[in-house]
Write a protein that holds these residues in place. Structure first.
Motif, PDB file in Angstrom:
ATOM      1  N   TRP A 173       2.325   1.744  -3.472  1.00  0.00           N
ATOM      2  CA  TRP A 173       1.340   2.247  -4.424  1.00  0.00           C
ATOM      3  C   TRP A 173       1.057   3.730  -4.195  1.00  0.00           C
ATOM      4  O   TRP A 173       0.955   4.508  -5.146  1.00  0.00           O
ATOM      5  N   SER A 208       1.599   6.807  -6.718  1.00  0.00           N
ATOM      6  CA  SER A 208       0.450   7.655  -7.020  1.00  0.00           C
ATOM      7  C   SER A 208       0.767   9.127  -6.763  1.00  0.00           C
ATOM      8  O   SER A 208       0.345  10.005  -7.522  1.00  0.00           O
ATOM      9  N   ALA A 263      -3.570  -0.828  -2.307  1.00  0.00           N
ATOM     10  CA  ALA A 263      -3.384  -1.513  -3.581  1.00  0.00           C
ATOM     11  C   ALA A 263      -4.330  -2.703  -3.610  1.00  0.00           C
ATOM     12  O   ALA A 263      -3.948  -3.846  -3.346  1.00  0.00           O
ATOM     13  N   ASP A 298       0.832  -1.205   0.000  1.00  0.00           N
ATOM     14  CA  ASP A 298       0.000   0.000   0.000  1.00  0.00           C
ATOM     15  C   ASP A 298       0.866   1.253   0.000  1.00  0.00           C
ATOM     16  O   ASP A 298       0.582   2.226  -0.706  1.00  0.00           O
ATOM     17  N   GLY A 300      -5.074   6.137  -6.784  1.00  0.00           N
ATOM     18  CA  GLY A 300      -4.352   6.324  -5.532  1.00  0.00           C
ATOM     19  C   GLY A 300      -5.259   6.683  -4.376  1.00  0.00           C
ATOM     20  O   GLY A 300      -4.935   6.413  -3.213  1.00  0.00           O
TER      21      GLY A 300
END
Length: 495
Positions: free
Chosen positions: A68, A72, A304, A65, A299
């Protein structure tokens, strides 16, 4: 200038007088709100006092996470610099191209600094329903070990990454406004206005829509009600805004159209050609916006997971659909499809899907995209002529009209009966079974109306203050020569 700063600081203090100035540093960090207040069951089960105490699990940020959200955040920065800068830069005349580039570049930098100094604290800490507190001024207490909640219980991310992600949102929002009064405003006026509007419009609207304590607070009906009572004003009402339809696009568009009126029309507007000087540059900018927008929307899931995938797919589809609907409508009306139309349609689709990206199904995204292309085409032509403003780069026609359309249609297509995800009852930790399209559209309309009024009033006052103490517009001779040379002593091109 000193008088101007004194007035701004006084107004700032008044706005924050009701804010809570401290909060428990151990409380869960606030996150974007993408679901309304949790619907509680009829009665919460009583605690079994005879059961042995169970230690609370130690939360740890998920590396996937975090990764990601870092990607983002970089995508959102890409949207502004170079994406938005190139998109706007190509749309103005040659003599003003560099002025637009530097305005976007510097405003993005300015808001980034303000976000870290006080913006994050006022947007994402508990204060009152309209603004947060100063408890995290200069990111006080935010360390590499600090955690922020996501939308899943017992799932967290690193707060520093969340700070950066939300800061990129704040910076691009203020940059969007610049297109409305391009080619005739003083650079000093741009900076002064940006500080005032960011402080008194962006931060309160962001707090009203996206501040809450996170899903882990919803352990029972009573705890859920208490947690919701500390959330932002529009979050408490149940407004859905996945990635910024109200907070970013409508908020910026209203400030832009007010600015277009108050700065006034460009010299020769309606009589001289003001065609874009480089559609190649604009196409590159639009493409970077499209790519960067995947970080903006997907995002915003903060994890994720499948919801990030849904937002990613919806962003891709709605943008393509809006490109085609704008282009076909333009082809039918004007007889020829244009590159400018295709790029504008893509941005319209991106704007309209933003509030809905993680809430609607693929069918809903397709409808939103197709509708955005046609309606925003009317926004930059028919509506623009109707209101008579020189919105130079069609900020209101695309971001305002598209943002309003997307916010309202979110209430329609978020319905599970139409393929949407519904809203979450965080007490039951499941999708609420009683989704009402009519009720949710009404809530969405209240969020749209609140944002329009708030941003409009703040923008009007901000422009007036700047005009009184600095002046909004460059002299006529400087405008005729072009802002590149007269304001910055440089030229975008040398022949």
């Amino acid at each position: 200038m000193k008088k101007f700063l004194a007035i701004a600081l006084t107004a700032f203090s008044v706005m924050l007088s009701g804010s809570v100035l401290a909060q428990d540093a151990s409380a869960p960090a606030a996150v974007e709100a993408t679901a309304p207040a949790a619907a509680a069951p009829a009665a919460a089960p009583a605690a079994d006092v005879s059961a042995p105490a169970v230690a609370a699990p130690v939360l740890k940020a998920d590396k996937g996470d975090n990764a990601w959200l870092l990607v983002s955040t970089a995508f959102v920065i890409l949207m502004s610099i170079p994406g938005l800068a190139l998109f706007y830069g190509g749309l103005v005349r040659t003599k003003n191209a560099l002025s637009v580039l530097i305005q976007v570049f510097v405003v993005f930098s300015l808001i980034t600094v303000l976000w870290v100094v006080y913006g994050y604290s006022l947007a994402f800490t508990e204060g009152n329903a309209f603004i947060g507190s100063f408890s995290k001024i200069m990111l006080a207490g935010v360390t590499p070990d600090s955690l922020a909640a996501t939308f899943s219980k017992s799932t967290v991310i690193s707060e520093l990454i969340y700070v950066a992600f939300q800061g990129a949102f704040a910076a691009i929002t203020v940059c969007l406004i610049l297109g409305a009064f391009a080619e005739r405003i003083k650079f000093s006026a741009v900076l002064a206005f940006s500080v005032i509007w960011f402080t008194f419009s962006y931060l309160p609207v962001c707090h009203m829509v996206w501040y809450w304590t996170g899903p882990d607070a919803y352990t029972s009906a009573e705890a859920g009600a208490a947690a919701t009572a500390t959330a932002g004003f529009l979050f408490q009402k149940g407004a859905l805004d996945f990635a910024g339809g109200t907070v970013v696009h409508i908020n910026a568009a209203i400030a832009g159209i007010i600015g277009a009126f108050m700065v006034g029309k460009r010299l020769g507007f309606g009589r001289e050609s003001m065609a874009p000087h480089s559609l190649t540059m604009t196409m590159i900018g639009a493409s970077l916006l499209w790519v960067g927008w995947f970080g903006f929307n997907a995002g915003s899931a903060l994890e994720a997971n499948g919801y990030a995938g849904l937002a990613f797919l919806n962003t891709w589809l709605a943008t393509a659909a809006a490109t085609m609907s704008w282009l076909v409508a333009e082809w039918l009306i004007k007889g020829k499809p244009s590159m400018l139309g295709a790029a504008s349609g893509a941005v319209a689709g991106l704007v309209a899907i933003t509030p809905a990206a993680g809430f609607v199904g693929v069918g809903g995204a397709l409808v939103i995209g197709l509708a955005a292309g046609v309606i925003c085409l009317w926004g930059v032509n028919g509506l623009k002529r109707l209101i008579g403003a020189d919105d130079a780069l069609d900020v209101f026609g695309v971001h305002g009209v598209g943002g309003i359309l997307g916010a309202l249609l979110t209430g329609v297509f978020a319905s599970p009966s139409l393929g949407g995800t519904g809203v979450v009852d965080y007490v039951a930790n499941a999708v609420a079974p009683d989704y009402s399209i009519a009720s949710q559209v009404w809530i969405q309309a209240q969020a749209v109306g609140t944002t329009i009024i708030w941003s409009g009033v703040v923008a009007f006052v901000a422009y007036k203050l700047v005009d009184m103490f600095i002046g909004l517009r460059v002299p006529e001779d400087e405008e005729r020569e072009g802002l590149d040379v007269t304001s910055h002593g440089e030229s975008a091109y040398h022949y």
